[in-house]
Design an enzyme around this catalytic site. Structure first.
Site, PDB file in Angstrom:
ATOM      1  N   ASP A 109       2.794  -2.665  -8.194  1.00 49.02           N
ATOM      2  CA  ASP A 109       2.258  -2.358  -6.878  1.00 49.02           C
ATOM      3  C   ASP A 109       3.423  -1.967  -5.971  1.00 49.02           C
ATOM      4  O   ASP A 109       4.468  -2.612  -6.000  1.00 49.02           O
ATOM      5  CB  ASP A 109       1.581  -3.617  -6.312  1.00 49.02           C
ATOM      6  CG  ASP A 109       0.268  -3.328  -5.647  1.00 49.02           C
ATOM      7  OD1 ASP A 109       0.271  -2.547  -4.689  1.00 49.02           O
ATOM      8  OD2 ASP A 109      -0.757  -3.892  -6.072  1.00 49.02           O
ATOM      9  N   ASP A 211       0.020   0.970  -2.265  1.00 45.66           N
ATOM     10  CA  ASP A 211      -0.860   0.220  -1.377  1.00 45.66           C
ATOM     11  C   ASP A 211      -1.160   0.968  -0.073  1.00 45.66           C
ATOM     12  O   ASP A 211      -0.265   1.525   0.553  1.00 45.66           O
ATOM     13  CB  ASP A 211      -0.165  -1.113  -1.053  1.00 45.66           C
ATOM     14  CG  ASP A 211      -1.041  -2.071  -0.283  1.00 45.66           C
ATOM     15  OD1 ASP A 211      -2.067  -2.482  -0.830  1.00 45.66           O
ATOM     16  OD2 ASP A 211      -0.688  -2.410   0.862  1.00 45.66           O
ATOM     17  N   GLU A 274      -3.890   4.041  -3.202  1.00 47.32           N
ATOM     18  CA  GLU A 274      -5.017   3.262  -2.685  1.00 47.32           C
ATOM     19  C   GLU A 274      -5.333   3.754  -1.287  1.00 47.32           C
ATOM     20  O   GLU A 274      -4.542   3.578  -0.360  1.00 47.32           O
ATOM     21  CB  GLU A 274      -4.689   1.769  -2.608  1.00 47.32           C
ATOM     22  CG  GLU A 274      -5.917   0.953  -2.247  1.00 47.32           C
ATOM     23  CD  GLU A 274      -5.700  -0.179  -1.239  1.00 47.32           C
ATOM     24  OE1 GLU A 274      -6.554  -1.062  -1.188  1.00 47.32           O
ATOM     25  OE2 GLU A 274      -4.706  -0.146  -0.492  1.00 47.32           O
ATOM     26  N   HIS A 335      -9.240  -6.816  -6.124  1.00 48.78           N
ATOM     27  CA  HIS A 335      -8.971  -8.082  -5.441  1.00 48.78           C
ATOM     28  C   HIS A 335      -9.401  -8.067  -3.969  1.00 48.78           C
ATOM     29  O   HIS A 335      -9.189  -9.046  -3.271  1.00 48.78           O
ATOM     30  CB  HIS A 335      -7.474  -8.395  -5.549  1.00 48.78           C
ATOM     31  CG  HIS A 335      -6.636  -7.370  -4.857  1.00 48.78           C
ATOM     32  ND1 HIS A 335      -6.557  -6.059  -5.285  1.00 48.78           N
ATOM     33  CD2 HIS A 335      -5.866  -7.436  -3.740  1.00 48.78           C
ATOM     34  CE1 HIS A 335      -5.778  -5.381  -4.468  1.00 48.78           C
ATOM     35  NE2 HIS A 335      -5.346  -6.190  -3.526  1.00 48.78           N
ATOM     36  N   ASP A 336      -9.945  -6.944  -3.516  1.00 48.01           N
ATOM     37  CA  ASP A 336     -10.365  -6.844  -2.111  1.00 48.01           C
ATOM     38  C   ASP A 336     -11.881  -6.732  -1.940  1.00 48.01           C
ATOM     39  O   ASP A 336     -12.366  -6.786  -0.813  1.00 48.01           O
ATOM     40  CB  ASP A 336      -9.750  -5.590  -1.459  1.00 48.01           C
ATOM     41  CG  ASP A 336      -8.244  -5.653  -1.363  1.00 48.01           C
ATOM     42  OD1 ASP A 336      -7.713  -6.757  -1.135  1.00 48.01           O
ATOM     43  OD2 ASP A 336      -7.602  -4.598  -1.516  1.00 48.01           O
TER      44      ASP A 336
HETATM   45  C1  GLC Z   1      -4.368  -3.233   0.451  1.00 48.29           C
HETATM   46  C2  GLC Z   1      -4.410  -4.398  -0.511  1.00 48.29           C
HETATM   47  C3  GLC Z   1      -4.878  -5.612   0.208  1.00 48.29           C
HETATM   48  C4  GLC Z   1      -3.893  -5.912   1.314  1.00 48.29           C
HETATM   49  C5  GLC Z   1      -3.728  -4.711   2.240  1.00 48.29           C
HETATM   50  C6  GLC Z   1      -2.538  -4.861   3.116  1.00 48.29           C
HETATM   51  O1  GLC Z   1      -5.634  -2.868   0.881  1.00 48.29           O
HETATM   52  O2  GLC Z   1      -5.200  -4.090  -1.623  1.00 48.29           O
HETATM   53  O3  GLC Z   1      -5.023  -6.714  -0.640  1.00 48.29           O
HETATM   54  O4  GLC Z   1      -4.328  -7.007   2.052  1.00 48.29           O
HETATM   55  O5  GLC Z   1      -3.515  -3.520   1.518  1.00 48.29           O
HETATM   56  O6  GLC Z   1      -1.367  -4.742   2.372  1.00 48.29           O
END
Ligand code: GLC
Length: 544
Positions: A109, A211, A274, A335-336
């Site tokens: 990541d 991310d 992402e 995970h979100d």
């Molecule tokens: C992304 C991650 C998430 C995190 C956010 C801030 O969306 O997947 O888990 O809280 O970024 O870094």
């Protein structure tokens, strides 16, 4: 209905990240090796046999870098090291070597939008307005009345600006105040990240999941975000404004292209972005000439109604959006977001796995979904997620989808000899790897069979489409590579369904969601198919 996707039938040139399947590990929750109740790198190493048995191709590990854990690793305080909670650099090297020895790939990541507020860069930046790193972050004066510079909101609740009394300015944070945003207009920040990418590429990492990249830049003149027209009273206050001036800014594209050039210096590396953006905003992430990221995450299955019409429309819309150089991908959970088995219900979990693993495009699986793990209710005094703590009452908390993997019937489902950081799901005694491995009809064995089938059949891994349609409650599509055509029919209702297949006859049934033995042989030669409630099938079609 789509009929003409033969031109997208990719061939032997396909790379590992096109043919392969990615498995996401949330490292806190996969396997604990030292009894502190939190998963670690040595734990992942100990479970590689499982991943190989399952048949995935690549492992993506959520952040394991040193972090105060305000956002559980997405607040990084050192990008080129490992947090002691997860192990050491030697543990990392051992894991990377073991992954590669099994011909698997390792994706890390990368968190470029923000650092931890305890990162040495931010400590310097906030030390004084004259500090050489002042401009590494986004600092602005207060309005005349002392208010923040504009109306921007933090994704995790409250204003996106925090006042620094020492230097008398606000700093911007798209997420927690403990996650200050880096200033990507500063060339030194860019150079620092070049170094970080190279550090891990040189160590053998096969790619990055990048991310929340849509947040990298904000409008330079700090224009207020307008109200979000879709927001209704009762919705989470964090979504009250559109993110017009805080996401997807034009300055982003050159940065993505730069990272791609850097990745291309190495062999066979992958960049995955992402960004939760609508289908019609995904194309620029590929770059206008296929020169930005390889796989912009496609999250649209997560929000789609679980019925045949909307799903068929989504697949067709996504395919139409893809530029000629764009390789597709699909995500069912992470995970979100809520667990897929909770979203569609246990009876549809098998169809969900069959869908993900037979669509055109690289699938990303989320650990535990292969067992049908559901959202776990977290008692209020055990809540860990800052999002839930800051914006309570809207069901935004992500702890329910981050609970420990269940391996067997030993203490804490074999996850940890100590007290797990989040509770294990209630039915872990039966919903665990050991139990499902010995049950031929389990979701785990179906997932494994689907992975094996996808590996065996180029039509499924890199083939095109020869039709996508909804037949009542049944979602149907045909995948094709050369003369080999494979039909997928998923009955998304809990009543029996019949699908006519004019012009297409079934040669043999390859797999069904209810395990072997498949299907009534008498329907195999006729151009129609009967499905029991919630049943999905994958069948080989006769030559046209
Ligand atoms: C992304 C991650 C998430 C995190 C956010 C801030 O969306 O997947 O888990 O809280 O970024 O870094």
């Amino acid at each position: 209905m789509i009929e003409d996707h033969d031109h997208k039938d990719h061939d032997h040139r396909a790379t590992w990240w096109q043919r392969g399947v990615i498995y996401q590990i949330y490292p806190r929750s996969f396997q604990d090796s030292n009894g502190d109740g939190v998963g670690d790198l040595a734990g992942i190493l100990a479970r590689l046999d499982y991943l190989q048995w399952l048949g995935v191709d690549a492992v993506w590990i959520s952040p394991v870098y040193p972090s105060p854990m305000a956002d559980f690793g997405y607040d990084v305080s050192d990008y080129c090291n490992i947090d002691p909670l997860f192990g050491t650099m030697a543990d990392f090297d051992a894991l990377a070597d073991a992954i590669h020895a099994r011909s698997l790939k390792l994706i890390m990541d990368l968190v470029p939008n923000h650092t931890s507020d305890r990162h040495p860069w931010f400590n310097e930046s906030r030390a004084s307005r004259e500090n050489p790193k002042r401009d590494w972050y986004v600092w602005r004066d207060a309005k005349r009345d002392g208010a923040p510079p504009n109306n921007w909101l933090s994704e995790f609740g409250g204003p996106a600006w925090t006042w620094d009394a020492h230097t008398q300015q606000y700093y911007y944070h798209a997420y927690l105040s403990a996650q200050p945003d880096l200033n990507w207009r500063n060339p030194d920040v860019r150079a620092a990240f070049d170094g970080i990418l190279k550090f891990w590429f040189d160590r053998g990492v096969d790619g990055f999941r990048i991310d929340t990249v849509q947040h990298l830049f904000e409008d330079e003149s700090l224009r207020d975000n307008p109200p979000n027209p879709d927001w209704r009273p009762g919705d989470a206050p964090t979504a009250a404004l559109s993110r017009l001036y805080t996401t997807d800014r034009p300055e982003l594209w050159p940065v993505l292209k730069h990272w791609r050039q850097l990745a291309d210096i190495y062999q066979d590396r992958v960049l995955i972005s992402e960004a939760y953006v609508p289908v019609d905003k995904l194309a620029p992430y590929y770059g206008d000439r296929g020169d930005a990221v390889h796989l912009p995450f496609n999250f649209h299955l997560i929000g789609c109604d679980w019925s045949a019409g909307p799903l068929a429309d989504l697949i067709a819309r996504y395919e139409r959006m893809l530029p000629p150089h764009g390789w597709p991908n699909w995500v069912l959970g992470n995970h979100d977001r809520a667990r897929i088995a909770s979203r569609v219900g246990p009876a549809q979990a098998a169809n969900a796995a069959m869908l993900l693993l037979t669509l055109r495009g690289t699938p990303t699986m989320y650990y535990g979904d292969e067992l049908g793990m559901t959202n776990v209710a977290i008692p209020p005094d055990q809540v860990r997620d800052p999002w839930e703590k800051n914006v309570a009452g809207y069901g935004l908390g992500r702890d329910p989808v981050r609970t420990p993997m269940a391996w067997d019937t030993s203490a804490n489902a074999g996850f940890s000899p100590g007290l797990p950081w989040l509770p294990v799901h209630a039915d872990w005694k039966t919903r665990n790897v050991d139990a499902q491995r010995s049950d031929p009809a389990s979701l785990l064995n179906l997932t494994r069979a689907l992975l094996a089938l996808r590996r065996r059949e180029s039509a499924l891994s890199i083939g095109g489409y020869d039709g996508i349609w909804a037949a009542g409650p049944v979602l149907c599509y045909v995948r094709q590579s050369g003369a080999r055509r494979i039909l997928v029919c998923l009955n998304l209702a809990d009543r029996a369904a019949h699908v006519a297949l004019p012009g297409r006859a079934i040669e043999s049934v390859l797999l069904t969601t209810d395990g072997p033995p498949p299907f009534q042989p008498n329907s195999v030669s006729v151009p129609a198919i009967s499905l029991s409630p919630n049943q999905g099938i994958v069948a080989l079609l006769k030559d046209a």
